[in-house]
Design an enzyme around this catalytic site. Structure first.
Site, mmCIF file in Angstrom:
data_model
loop_
_atom_site.group_PDB
_atom_site.id
_atom_site.type_symbol
_atom_site.label_atom_id
_atom_site.label_comp_id
_atom_site.label_asym_id
_atom_site.label_seq_id
_atom_site.Cartn_x
_atom_site.Cartn_y
_atom_site.Cartn_z
ATOM 1 N N CYS A 177 0.857 -1.179 0.000
ATOM 2 C CA CYS A 177 0.000 0.000 0.000
ATOM 3 C C CYS A 177 0.893 1.228 0.000
ATOM 4 O O CYS A 177 2.114 1.120 0.079
ATOM 5 C CB CYS A 177 -0.920 0.004 1.221
ATOM 6 S SG CYS A 177 -2.086 -1.383 1.304
ATOM 7 N N GLY B 236 -1.152 0.964 -4.944
ATOM 8 C CA GLY B 236 -2.464 0.441 -4.611
ATOM 9 C C GLY B 236 -3.541 1.065 -5.461
ATOM 10 O O GLY B 236 -3.613 2.292 -5.569
ATOM 11 N N ASN C 172 1.048 0.434 5.862
ATOM 12 C CA ASN C 172 1.505 -0.390 4.745
ATOM 13 C C ASN C 172 2.249 -1.581 5.320
ATOM 14 O O ASN C 172 3.192 -1.410 6.093
ATOM 15 C CB ASN C 172 2.442 0.415 3.831
ATOM 16 C CG ASN C 172 3.119 -0.455 2.781
ATOM 17 O OD1 ASN C 172 2.542 -1.411 2.287
ATOM 18 N ND2 ASN C 172 4.351 -0.115 2.431
ATOM 19 N N GLY C 173 1.829 -2.785 4.960
ATOM 20 C CA GLY C 173 2.515 -3.981 5.442
ATOM 21 C C GLY C 173 1.536 -5.056 5.864
ATOM 22 O O GLY C 173 0.362 -5.051 5.484
ATOM 23 N N TYR D 125 10.238 -4.542 -8.282
ATOM 24 C CA TYR D 125 8.967 -4.237 -8.931
ATOM 25 C C TYR D 125 8.162 -3.128 -8.273
ATOM 26 O O TYR D 125 7.630 -2.257 -8.939
ATOM 27 C CB TYR D 125 8.107 -5.503 -8.978
ATOM 28 C CG TYR D 125 6.685 -5.275 -9.459
ATOM 29 C CD1 TYR D 125 6.383 -5.195 -10.815
ATOM 30 C CD2 TYR D 125 5.642 -5.123 -8.553
ATOM 31 C CE1 TYR D 125 5.089 -4.968 -11.250
ATOM 32 C CE2 TYR D 125 4.338 -4.898 -8.982
ATOM 33 C CZ TYR D 125 4.065 -4.831 -10.337
ATOM 34 O OH TYR D 125 2.786 -4.604 -10.764
ATOM 35 N N THR E 16 8.082 -1.809 -15.790
ATOM 36 C CA THR E 16 9.104 -1.948 -14.757
ATOM 37 C C THR E 16 10.416 -2.507 -15.284
ATOM 38 O O THR E 16 11.484 -2.164 -14.787
ATOM 39 C CB THR E 16 8.581 -2.845 -13.618
ATOM 40 O OG1 THR E 16 7.210 -2.549 -13.387
ATOM 41 C CG2 THR E 16 9.372 -2.636 -12.347
ATOM 42 N N ASP F 1 11.261 -9.381 -18.212
ATOM 43 C CA ASP F 1 10.306 -8.889 -17.224
ATOM 44 C C ASP F 1 11.011 -8.753 -15.886
ATOM 45 O O ASP F 1 12.081 -9.328 -15.672
ATOM 46 C CB ASP F 1 9.100 -9.822 -17.099
ATOM 47 C CG ASP F 1 7.835 -9.079 -16.663
ATOM 48 O OD1 ASP F 1 7.933 -7.903 -16.274
ATOM 49 O OD2 ASP F 1 6.744 -9.686 -16.715
#
Length: 505
Positions: free
Chosen positions: A2, A29, A102-103, A258, A304, A366
Site C-alpha cells: 500500500c 495500490g 503499509n505492510g 517491482y 518496470t 520482465d
C-alpha cells in the site's frame, strides 16, 4: 503493498497536497483510497473503493479541512475488496487517533484476541491495520494522563514493537498533538520523511516513497530507521527516537525489483540504479549459460523491466527494441485481485508492434515471474506476431514461496516456480527457454556500501523469513485467506465519510 502519506502543514489546508501525493504513489495500490484531515480538534474523512481521481471530487475536498492530514492507497493482500477495509482507520479513544498502514502483521489473529480479552477493544474489520491502530491506541492510553508529550508517544511505539510482528510502516495523527510515523524493527516496508520551508514556518511530509516528496517540493531528510519513530508536533517541531534496542536492517528486496517507482530512493539506494545493475548481472548469467545464443532483439515488458532491459541488451551486444505499447489506463496486473481479472487485463494493457517480432529470435525481459499469467499470454502474443523463438528473462530469481509481509504473493500453488525447474517453467509459459537472475546477483545489484543496509528480506525467493516467527501452520492459514478463490467476490461497498461532509454520492 500500500502507500501512505502524512503532511503537517504550517498554513492553510493540506488536502490538495495529500491528494497530489497519493496520485504519485498510486502504483502502490489501486483498490481504494482515503484521506483524513484534522481541523480544530475534529477529523474529516473520505475513503472509498477506486483510484484517487475517482474517490475524491470537489465536494469531498471542500470537507477535508485542516493543516494536518493522512492519506492512503490500498491494494488487498487478503479477502475481498471492501470499503470497510479502506484506510485510514480511526479510533476515538484515547485522544482521537487516525492511522494509515503499509505492510502485514504476522500475528494479527493473536493480537485481535488479545485486544478483545485483555485490552477490551473491539475490532470491526478483517484488516490488520485496524489491529495495529488499536494496539498503538492501547499503548498510548497507558500514559494515563490528560496531556501527553513526545516521550509518551515514543513509549507507546515501543509497546507496539514489543507486541506486533511482521512488516509495517505507519503514519498516524493524534488530535491536538500532531503526527507520528514509525517502522517495524526490520525496516521491511519503506517510509521516508522530508521538509520544506515556507513563509509561515516548516512543513513536514511522510511518504512510502521519496518520489512523492520530490513532486511536492519537499527535501528528503532520510528514511525512518528500523524500529524508529518520528513525531511532528502540530506547531512544526520534529522529534525522533529509536524505540527498540537492537534493530535489524532487512528491507524487502522486492521493492527494488517491482513495487517502487524507479525514480525513488529507498534506504539511501536508487531504485533506478539498482535495476540497471540487475540488467548487467542478468546479461552476465546469459553469457555464461548461453554463450552461443542466437538472440536477435531484447524487448522489455513495460514498464518496470525497461530499466533492466537496456543494459542487458547492451552487454549482450544485441538490439534493444520496444515491442509492446502499453495502455496507461489499465492498472498493474500484479496487484489485481482474481486470476480472471488479471488474464483479461493483459490483452487490454498491451498491444504488439508486429514488425519487431516477425522472423526474429526474441528475448523478452520482465522484472519477475510470479503467477505466470502475464508471461504466458505475452509469449503467446509474441508468437502470434511472428517471432521464430521466444526466450524469457526475469530480472529477479524464481518466486517459490509466499510473501507474508504485505505483498500479494499468495498460496504456493499459485506461484508458477514452486516445485518446478526452469525447464518446466519454460514449458508452462510456452517459452523456448527461461533464465532467472541468481539471488547473489540480485543482492549485489541492490546492496550498496554507502548505506546502513547489510542484508534484505528475500523470503519469496528462499523461504527464509527475517522475523523468525513463520510456521508451516501460519503459511497454511495464509493460503486460505489469500488465494484467488478467497478474493472472488464483489463488495462494492459505500463510501465512508465523517466530519463536515457527509454526502456519499
Amino acid at each position: 503493498m500500500c502507500g501512505i502519506i502524512g503532511i503537517v502543514g504550517s498554513n492553510g489546508n493540506v488536502n490538495q497536497a495529500i491528494y497530489d501525493a497519493l496520485t504519485v504513489i498510486q502504483h502502490r495500490g489501486q483498490d481504494a483510497a482515503g484521506i483524513v484531515t484534522c481541523d480544530k480538534g475534529k477529523f474529516h474523512l473520505r475513503k472509498a473503493n477506486g483510484l484517487v481521481r475517482d474517490v475524491f471530487k470537489t465536494r469531498h475536498m471542500r470537507g477535508l479541512t485542516g493543516k494536518m492530514g493522512v492519506g492512503h492507497v490500498r491494494y488487498p493482500t487478503a479477502g475481498c475488496s471492501s470499503t470497510a477495509e479502506a484506510q485510514p482507520f480511526y479510533v476515538n479513544s484515547p485522544y482521537g487517533i487516525a492511522l494509515a498502514h503499509n505492510g502485514n502483521l504476522t500475528n494479527a489473529e493473536h493480537l485481535k484476541d488479545e485486544l478483545f480479552r485483555e485490552d477490551l477493544r473491539h475490532i470491526n474489520t478483517e484488516s490488520d491495520s485496524e489491529v495495529l491502530l488499536n494496539v498503538f491506541a492501547h499503548e498510548l492510553q497507558q500514559a494515563g494522563k490528560l496531556r501527553i508529550d513526545e516521550h509518551d508517544i515514543f513509549k507507546a511505539v515501543s509497546g507496539v514493537h514489543r507486541r506486533c510482528r511482521g512488516g509495517y510502516a505507519a503514519v498516524a495523527m493524534i488530535t491536538g498533538y500532531g503526527m507520528v510515523a514509525f517502522r517495524d524493527p526490520y525496516g521491511i516496508r519503506p517510509v521516508v520523511f522530508g521538509k520544506r520551508e515556507t513563509e509561515y514556518g516548516p512543513e513536514y511530509m511522510v511518504s512510502s516513497e521519496s518520489v512523492a516528496l520530490d513532486a511536492l517540493g519537499f527535501e528528503l531528510i532520510r528514511d525512518i530507521a528500523p524500529g524508529e519513530a518520528i513525531f511532528i508536533r502540530s506547531d512544526g517541531e520534529l522529534f525522533t527516537h529509536q524505540c527498540i534496542e537492537a534493530p535489524t536492517y532487512s528491507p524487502c528486496i522486492f521493492e527494488f525489483v517491482y513495487l517502487a517507482r524507479p525514480d525513488s530512493i529507498i534506504d539511501d539506494i536508487s531504485v533506478y540504479k539498482a535495476r540497471l545493475r540487475m540488467g548487467e548481472q542478468l546479461a552476465e548469467k546469459i553469457l555464461r549459460e548461453y554463450p552461443e545464443h542466437d538472440i536477435d532483439v531484447v524487448i522489455p515488458i513495460p514498464d518496470t523491466s525497461r530499466t533492466s532491459a537496456l543494459p542487458l541488451a547492451y552487454n549482450l551486444g544485441v538490439k534493444y527494441r520496444e515491442g509492446f505499447i502499453k495502455n496507461r489506463y489499465i492498472g498493474r496486473t500484479f496487484i489485481m485481485p482474481g486470476q480472471q481479472q488479471r488474464k483479461k487485463s493483459v490483452r487490454q494493457k498491451l498491444n504488439v508492434i508486429d514488425l519487431e517480432f516477425s522472423g526474429k529470435n526474441v528475448l523478452l525481459v520482465d522484472d519477475s515471474i510470479v503467477r505466470g499469467t502475464t508471461s504466458s499470454q505475452i509469449i503467446k502474443m509474441a508468437r502470434e506476431a511472428g517471432a521464430k523463438k521466444v526466450y524469457f528473462a526475469s530480472a529477479a530469481p524464481a518466486v517459490r514461496y509466499p510473501n507474508v509481509y504485505g505483498i500479494d504473493m499468495p498460496a504456493v500453488e499459485e506461484l508458477l516456480a514452486h516445485n518446478r525447474s526452469d525447464d518446466e517453467v519454460a514449458a508452462e509459459i510456452g517459452a523456448d527457454w527461461v533464465v532467472y537472475q541468481d539471488l547473489d546477483g540480485l543482492v549485489q545489484s541492490v546492496l550498496r556500501e554507502t548505506t546502513a543496509v547489510k542484508g534484505f528480506d528475500t523470503s519469496c525467493f528462499t523461504g527464509e523469513y527475517v522475523t523468525g516467527d513463520i510456521t508451516p501452520e501460519y503459511l497454511e492459514g495464509l493460503e486460505l485467506r489469500r488465494n484467488d478463490s478467497a478474493k472472488d467476490c464483489s463488495d462494492i461497498g459505500e463510501a465512508s465519510e465523517i466530519g463536515l461532509h457527509n454526502d456519499n454520492t
